[in-house]
Design a protein around this motif. Structure first.
Motif, PDB file in Angstrom:
ATOM      1  N   ARG C 195       0.828  -1.195   0.000  1.00 40.39           N
ATOM      2  CA  ARG C 195       0.000   0.000   0.000  1.00 40.39           C
ATOM      3  C   ARG C 195       0.867   1.251   0.000  1.00 40.39           C
ATOM      4  O   ARG C 195       1.922   1.293   0.633  1.00 40.39           O
ATOM      5  CB  ARG C 195      -0.917   0.003   1.224  1.00 40.39           C
ATOM      6  N   ALA C 196       0.391   2.256  -0.700  1.00 38.43           N
ATOM      7  CA  ALA C 196       1.139   3.502  -0.746  1.00 38.43           C
ATOM      8  C   ALA C 196       1.205   4.106   0.650  1.00 38.43           C
ATOM      9  O   ALA C 196       0.321   3.858   1.484  1.00 38.43           O
ATOM     10  CB  ALA C 196       0.463   4.472  -1.699  1.00 38.43           C
ATOM     11  N   PRO C 197       2.227   4.888   0.917  1.00 36.28           N
ATOM     12  CA  PRO C 197       2.302   5.549   2.222  1.00 36.28           C
ATOM     13  C   PRO C 197       1.026   6.355   2.476  1.00 36.28           C
ATOM     14  O   PRO C 197       0.545   7.058   1.588  1.00 36.28           O
ATOM     15  CB  PRO C 197       3.508   6.483   2.085  1.00 36.28           C
ATOM     16  N   GLY C 198       0.487   6.217   3.653  1.00 29.42           N
ATOM     17  CA  GLY C 198      -0.723   6.953   3.981  1.00 29.42           C
ATOM     18  C   GLY C 198      -2.001   6.218   3.643  1.00 29.42           C
ATOM     19  O   GLY C 198      -3.074   6.599   4.099  1.00 29.42           O
ATOM     20  N   THR C 200      -4.059   3.853   4.606  1.00 32.47           N
ATOM     21  CA  THR C 200      -4.337   2.964   5.730  1.00 32.47           C
ATOM     22  C   THR C 200      -5.479   2.024   5.381  1.00 32.47           C
ATOM     23  O   THR C 200      -6.164   2.214   4.379  1.00 32.47           O
ATOM     24  CB  THR C 200      -4.737   3.772   6.974  1.00 32.47           C
TER      25      THR C 200
ATOM     26  N   GLY D   4      -2.900  -2.188  10.400  1.00 34.95           N
ATOM     27  CA  GLY D   4      -2.920  -1.252   9.288  1.00 34.95           C
ATOM     28  C   GLY D   4      -2.485   0.135   9.705  1.00 34.95           C
ATOM     29  O   GLY D   4      -1.606   0.745   9.077  1.00 34.95           O
ATOM     30  N   SER D   8       0.973   1.834   8.215  1.00 35.82           N
ATOM     31  CA  SER D   8       0.808   2.857   7.205  1.00 35.82           C
ATOM     32  C   SER D   8       1.574   4.134   7.556  1.00 35.82           C
ATOM     33  O   SER D   8       2.127   4.781   6.688  1.00 35.82           O
ATOM     34  CB  SER D   8      -0.664   3.170   7.043  1.00 35.82           C
ATOM     35  N   ALA D  11       5.868   3.823   6.912  1.00 31.14           N
ATOM     36  CA  ALA D  11       5.693   3.029   5.712  1.00 31.14           C
ATOM     37  C   ALA D  11       6.750   1.943   5.612  1.00 31.14           C
ATOM     38  O   ALA D  11       7.946   2.208   5.647  1.00 31.14           O
ATOM     39  CB  ALA D  11       5.763   3.938   4.512  1.00 31.14           C
ATOM     40  N   TYR D  12       6.299   0.721   5.484  1.00 30.70           N
ATOM     41  CA  TYR D  12       7.142  -0.451   5.197  1.00 30.70           C
ATOM     42  C   TYR D  12       8.239  -0.675   6.214  1.00 30.70           C
ATOM     43  O   TYR D  12       9.257  -1.264   5.913  1.00 30.70           O
ATOM     44  CB  TYR D  12       7.798  -0.311   3.827  1.00 30.70           C
TER      45      TYR D  12
END
Lengths: 227, 378, 567, 115
Positions: C195-198, C200, D4, D8, D11-12
């Motif tokens: 998933r792209a950053p942000g 959620t 999640g 998020s 990131a990663y």
């Protein structure tokens, strides 16, 4: 070709694929993927375990007799030790991969490979004994019961025995093939396996094979008790 | 039947109950469908693009609303569930006075036998209205389904396992009998008719020996003949002997088995005992009895069970039936008195006729069966 | 749209025509057959699935034609049996299960997540090859000789008695099963980790949620049916007897194991369609889906409860009374999440800005037909009513309402919706509306009479039937030809549009969602720079502040077929 | 959900996948596994009744499997995501065992009255 192009463009780690941002993301994705694959394996064996449980529940007597009389606990126990040991050496293989110790990594992998051959060898001995005693389900099936139990259900027992240990053995054979490939790649210093992740993923697979056997052994050889 | 049917006949005591639930479900369905369709159409048209309506303060969530429209379906669903349980459970539990009919499904015909009078029928069943009948159903090959839509009754005929269901017909007439579980080439032709008759007609029918009755014997008689033929009596004597237990008053009795289990000697138990005797070996006996798994078909096993039943009931001893069975006349040879036996204008044209007096010993060849694997040979 | 309205990190590609896209950067067959690009694989799947759908449809038309007369003269009983088996096997295993996940899902998942590709692109390609191999084997067996067991492969008929090519077909299905497992694993890893950053979990489009739930069902269920069919295969070839009562096996156990997958499998088919509906509905109502959290939750609830209701297929098989009761009660409960979805969709329309485009018409049709399909499911979970209607046309009608009225209409809605994104061309809107209308009318005409037939007691899989049922069969057949026309028209105009369709801009619908921020068709690696998401899903309620697109330019004035492309 | 929101924002960078388990842990686990194997064989020579023996054998097998999953497969100390996926199969499997209910209750019908 596209993959390489992307790598060059991004200047990434040599084994990082274009769809990932960094190695950490790639590794975690592999782990999640591997575990969800193992979930399918659990369910795959699960169907057979369910069939086994139901037949066992309804035919406790003949299953006990067939298991105790015709399957040898010592061989089963020996194979358990072999598989547990191979699991240990596989875990160590992953450890040395993490430590980037190529020689020890190869030694551990080789030992695991050896264990898997031993396991299959013992299994082959057991199976050939069952073949010789006409326990292979099908037209030539024959079974003599001491306690005069129904032979039809004995056939079900051996049917499940061959199906489950056979499927397990197929997994061992696949494991052997993968180990050979891995070993060759490691020995050849291929960048793809220089990083520890492929070894770790194979390790997960191999431990899963071990877990299946951990359940197969008591279910077929031991329960409910020798009395 | 008219040419535009909507609902099948209600011809059994279950039919009304099922139809009531069906009606309730249909009301619910119509209500919710109309509700959803109306709302969608009205809202979509009202809020179509370009229409000048108030769109201020649109809400995109509301927990109270969610709970409000989740609870009624849940409650309604559970009410429907509870309502359904009773008729379903009843169908599993025949009344004590239900007369038994033994049903064998085999590709591609139904073979039925009345336990009370021994009349055998193929693809037809004659029953009087107002009396409960218990069906004991088994299949000789693949899975079949015994389905009488007008009775709202269906039960699969499984190979190797007796399923039971019961019904009480309420309406005289001719009702479809279908095979509901797909069974191969002629699946759609495996069926026939259930004739519900007034008690008087039924009595006459029975007196006349039934449409296609096998005049030779009652099932008890046939079972007795088999018993003699197979020389079961060499071991199973009137009293328990060294070699084998007596079969008198066996039915319904608790048995302690060699393998440590106890079992009640019911149909399933006796069937198993004939087919795989070592599985039901009693404590204190040796396994000398051979398996009759391959030599007896379901019909013959049923006959034997009926004979053993006639030897008395272990829980409530009554030998009367046995005596009756033994002395009962073998049935008249008068098939002409039967009511119309051919389906009229039906779509079950190619059911192979099985001759009336065909011996039960060769059913594997009847009905054009292609399998013949379980044919009864001695 | 002003530049500052674009969220940071997103590059809008206005000059799509000048840059090579995923379709035209290379044209060699090798580059197509060895591609690891999720978009190309989606196209490969689209072609395979369309062929399969055609074959299944031909079988269906043959069945319907045969049933116009009670004594059907077109084919022999065996041929008829092979026809409905082929229809069932092809439609379920080779069309419905892979339809939306393998085409739309494959294409859109990385785009919606802001990723360059799925997590395992090579596995993705492997999945298509497994699908094709399995399909070729199974179809080969079904066309050369045929299979007559029905798609359910009930033992002992399939394992011992049937004289048709059961074994080869099972091998094909076994292989195809792994194709679906591989897709499931790929989706799970992708949704978790790419998933792209942000972006959620609570910002995910519901399409993604639906595919997540679907993948979980695939991963948990498919192996079970694989091993079950594998056992039937072994039993058939080696004559061992786990399911054969003649040697102590248990045919009811087969049904338990089979339905343990095959009931959840219907959720594999319907959940992605529900995901599509969420996207389409939100876009054409210009509104966030009402009760996002509840729709999400109901998706997962369906996935979980779906595994606990399989026994309602077996109320008359001799399964125990109590098991029947448990499964019946749970089946009533599983209806609730579906009801939640329908109500939330309806509420979404309220105060929306409804644009009756073709995808929206398919979408509204879906909601209506799924409502009927879902509610008639209650009849089938009712113990005593099901005793009567089980194995009759009522059940046939019920699951076609869910599978055809639901899953297939959802698939078509999605295909129309994302067609401009996939091909860069608009389909002809007017024809699409005609097709949608025909499909809706034809569908109802085909399958509504089957409810009545079923309650009258017409058993399914019947070649011959009593004459009094004929009128309903004739109606049904008549409807099926309308339905077939409704399916054939899109095939023609989709192909037509590839060459003659109007060029579509990046976002012809003015839709929210990351997939609409890239060019149509997208470039090979989707995003030049990976996006950073700072907004909720379906941010239609703030069109002029931080929406990704400029709605004013995209709004289609009124009549169908008018100009779409703003860019 | 929890996961999640966690992943998020950062990131990663879910930590945990790459932690290195010391060999001593592996060896300890191995020894315990061997001991448990001996225990399960030993238990079969004592009579705890059919159910008892079966339960003991399965309990020991489950323990062994848990040890393998936790230590050899390094799930202990992994990210919550890995733990979730390691558990999900084992958690779902028992659903299938609902089938047992069918077999256990089939004979109940004649013994209770609904009328």
């Amino acid at each position: 070709m596209s993959v390489e192009a992307a790598h060059d463009a991004h200047g990434h780690h040599p084994v990082q694929y274009h769809q990932f941002e960094d190695m950490e993301q790639q590794n975690e994705t592999y782990i999640v993927g591997m575990w969800s694959f193992l979930v399918t394996e659990i369910m795959f064996f699960g169907g057979l375990f369910l069939a086994y449980s139901i037949f066992r529940m309804n035919n406790q007597a003949i299953f006990t007799e067939a298991g105790h009389r015709y399957l040898e606990v010592d061989k089963g126990a020996f194979n358990t030790v072999v598989l547990l040991t191979s699991s240990l050496s596989m875990a160590m293989c992953v450890y040395y991969a993490q430590k980037a110790d190529r020689v020890k990594q190869l030694l551990c992998l080789g030992f695991t490979l050896l264990c898997s051959f031993v396991f299959l060898g013992v299994k082959a001995m057991e199976w050939s004994k069952e073949f010789a005693e006409h326990h292979l389900p099908g037209a030539n099936f024959a079974y003599v019961s001491d306690a005069h139990l129904s032979t039809a259900k004995a056939q079900i027992f051996f049917c499940l025995y061959f199906a489950m240990t056979g499927l397990h053995a197929i997994h061992v054979i696949v494991g052997i093939l993968l180990m050979v490939v891995l070993g060759v790649l490691i020995a050849a210093r291929r960048p793809g396996v220089k990083y520890y992740m492929p070894v770790e993923m194979f390790g997960l697979y191999w431990h899963f094979v071990d877990i299946v056997w951990i359940f197969l052994f008591p279910l077929f050889y031991l329960i409910p008790g020798k009395r | 039947m008219n040419n535009f049917p909507l609902v099948p006949d209600q011809a059994s005591t279950f039919a009304k109950q099922v139809d009531d639930i069906f009606l309730a479900l249909t009301s619910l369905t119509v209500f919710f469908t109309v509700l959803v369709f109306t709302l969608i159409l009205v809202l979509a048209i009202r809020y179509r693009r370009g229409s000048n309506v108030n769109r201020a303060n649109p809400s995109d969530h509301n927990v109270l609303v969610e709970i409000a429209w989740t609870t009624p379906p849940l409650i309604l669903g559970l009410i429907m569930f509870v309502w359904n349980v009773k008729p379903y459970a009843e169908a599993f539990n025949p009344p004590a006075n239900a007369e038994e009919i033994f049903v064998i499904g085999k590709r591609w015909m139904w073979h039925l036998q009345h336990s009370a009078n021994g009349i055998r029928e193929n693809n037809e069943l004659h029953v009087p209205m107002g009396r409960p009948f218990k069906l004991t159903i088994i299949s000789q090959d693949v899975i079949h389904g015994f389905y009488v839509p007008d009775f709202r009754m269906k039960r699969d005929a499984m190979p190797g396992q007796y399923n039971t269901v019961w019904f009480q017909a309420t309406k005289p007439g001719k009702h479809h009998l279908f095979c509901s579980e797909y069974c191969g080439t002629n699946h759609s032709e495996m069926g026939g008719w259930v004739y519900v008759m007034t008690p008087e007609d039924y009595n006459n029918w029975v007196k006349s020996g039934g449409t296609t009755a096998d005049k030779a014997s009652t099932p008890e008689q046939a079972g007795y003949d088999l018993f003699t033929q197979l020389a079961c009596g060499n071991c199973h004597k009137d009293k328990d002997s060294m070699r084998a237990p007596s079969l008198h008053n066996l039915f319904g009795r608790h048995r302690s088995l060699q393998n440590g289990q106890t079992a009640i000697a019911d149909d399933t138990y006796i069937r198993k005992a004939i087919r795989n005797p070592e599985e039901t070996l009693l404590q204190g006996y040796n396994a000398t009895m051979p398996s009759y798994k391959d030599s007896l078909d379901e019909q013959q096993i049923h006959d034997l069970i009926m004979y053993i039943k006639s030897l008395g009931n272990g829980s409530a001893v009554s030998l009367q039936k046995a005596t009756e069975a033994a002395t009962k006349p073998a049935g008249g040879a008068n098939p002409s008195a039967a009511p119309a036996s051919q389906p009229v204008g039906s779509a079950t044209p190619a059911v192979p006729a099985v001759s009336a007096g065909q011996p039960a010993a060769a059913p594997g060849t009847a009905g054009g069966s292609a399998t013949g694997t379980v044919g009864g040979k001695f | 749209m002003s530049a500052e309205a674009i969220p940071p990190g997103i590059v809008l590609e206005r000059e799509s025509a000048s840059r090579p896209n995923y379709l035209n950067w290379s044209h060699s067959v090798k580059d197509w057959l060895l591609t690891t690009d999720h978009k190309r694989i989606a196209i490969l799947y689209l072609v395979s699935i369309t062929i399969m759908f055609g074959l299944g449809g031909i079988a269906a038309m043959a069945i319907r034609a045969e049933l116009t007369s009670p004594h059907g003269h077109l084919m022999e009983s065996d041929t008829y049996n092979k026809m409905f088996t082929m229809h069932g096997v092809v439609m379920i295993f080779f069309f419905l299960v892979p339809s939306i996940p393998a085409t739309l899902g494959n294409f859109l998942l990385p785009l919606m997540l802001g990723a360059r590709d799925l997590a395992f692109p090579r596995l993705n390609l492997l999945s298509w090859y497994l699908f094709t191999l399995g399909g070729v084997i199974a179809l080969g067996a079904m066309i050369c000789g045929g299979v007559d067991t029905g798609w359910t492969f009930y033992t002992p008929y399939s394992s011992i008695y049937s004289n048709s090519n059961v074994a080869v077909t099972l091998v094909g299905l076994f292989i195809a099963g792994f194709s679906s497992i591989v897709t499931g694993i790929n989706f799970i890893a992708t949704i978790h980790k790419m998933r792209a950053p942000g972006l959620t979990w609570t910002r995910l489009p519901l399409f993604i949620w639906a595919h997540y739930a679907t993948s979980i069902i695939i991963v948990l269920g498919t192996p079970v049916v694989a091993v079950t069919l594998g056992l039937v295969l072994v039993e058939r070839t080696l004559h061992i007897g786990i399911f054969d009562p003649a040697i102590g096996g248990d045919p009811i156990l087969f049904q338990h194991m089979f339905w343990f997958y095959s009931h959840p499998a219907v959720y594999i088919m319907i959940l992605p369609a529900m995901g599509v509906i969420n996207e389409v509905l939100a876009c054409f109502c210009r509104k966030r889906i009402f009760g996002y959290t509840f729709v999400c939750g109901s998706t997962l609830a369906i996935a979980v409860f779906g595994f606990m209701v399989w026994g309602h297929h077996m109320f008359v098989t001799g399964q125990s009374l109590y098991t029947g009761m448990i499964f019946s009660a749970l089946s009533f409960i599983v209806a609730v999440p579906s009801a939640i979805k329908v109500f939330n969709w309806t509420a979404t329309i309220y105060k929306g800005e409804v644009w009756f485009s073709a995808p929206m018409i398919y979408c509204l049709g879906f909601i209506g037909l799924f409502t009927i399909g879902g509610l008639t499911g209650l009849y089938c979970s009712s113990l005593s009513v099901d005793v009567h209607i089980n194995m009759t046309y009522f059940v046939v009608a019920h699951f076609h309402y869910v599978m055809v009225g639901g899953a297939t209409l959802g698939y078509l809605a999605g295909l129309h919706f994302w067609w401009p994104k996939m091909t860069g061309r608009m389909y002809p809107e007017g024809w699409a509306k005609v097709a949608a209308g025909l499909a809706f009318v034809g569908f109802n005409l085909t399958f509504f009479p089957q409810f009545i037939l079923g309650y009258l007691g017409m058993p399914r899989r019947y070649h011959y039937y009593p004459a009094e049922f004929q009128i309903w069969h004739v109606l049904s057949t008549a409807g099926s030809s309308v339905l077939a026309l409704g399916y054939a028209i899109p095939l023609v105009y989709f192909l037509w549009s590839l060459k003659y369709g109007e060029k579509a801009g990046p976002n012809p619908w003015g839709a929210a969602g990351l997939e609409w921020t890239v060019a149509s068709p997208p470039t090979q690696f989707n995003f030049d720079e990976l996006p950073v998401v700072t907004w909720e899903a379906y941010n239609y309620d703030v069109p002029h502040e931080n929406a990704i697109v400029d709605h004013s330019k995209n709004v289609l004035p009124d009549a169908e077929g008018a100009s779409h492309s703003a860019h | 959900m929890e996961h999640g929101s966690h992943s998020s924002e950062i990131a990663y960078t879910d930590s945990g996948a790459a932690h290195i388990t010391p060999p001593s842990t592996y060896f300890k686990t191995y020894v315990i596994l061997l001991v448990l194997m001996v225990a399960t064989i030993a238990a079969t020579f004592r009579d705890f009744g059919t159910v008892g023996n079966n339960a003991i054998a399965m309990a020991i097998a489950t323990t062994k499997a848990t040890l393998v999953v936790a230590y050899f497969m390094q799930v202990k100390g992994s990210s919550r995501l890995t733990i979730m996926w390691a558990l999900i199969g084992f958690v779902t499997l028992p659903f299938m065992w609902a089938t047992m209910v069918d077999y256990l209750t089939r004979d109940w019908i004649p013994h209770i009255g609904w009328q």
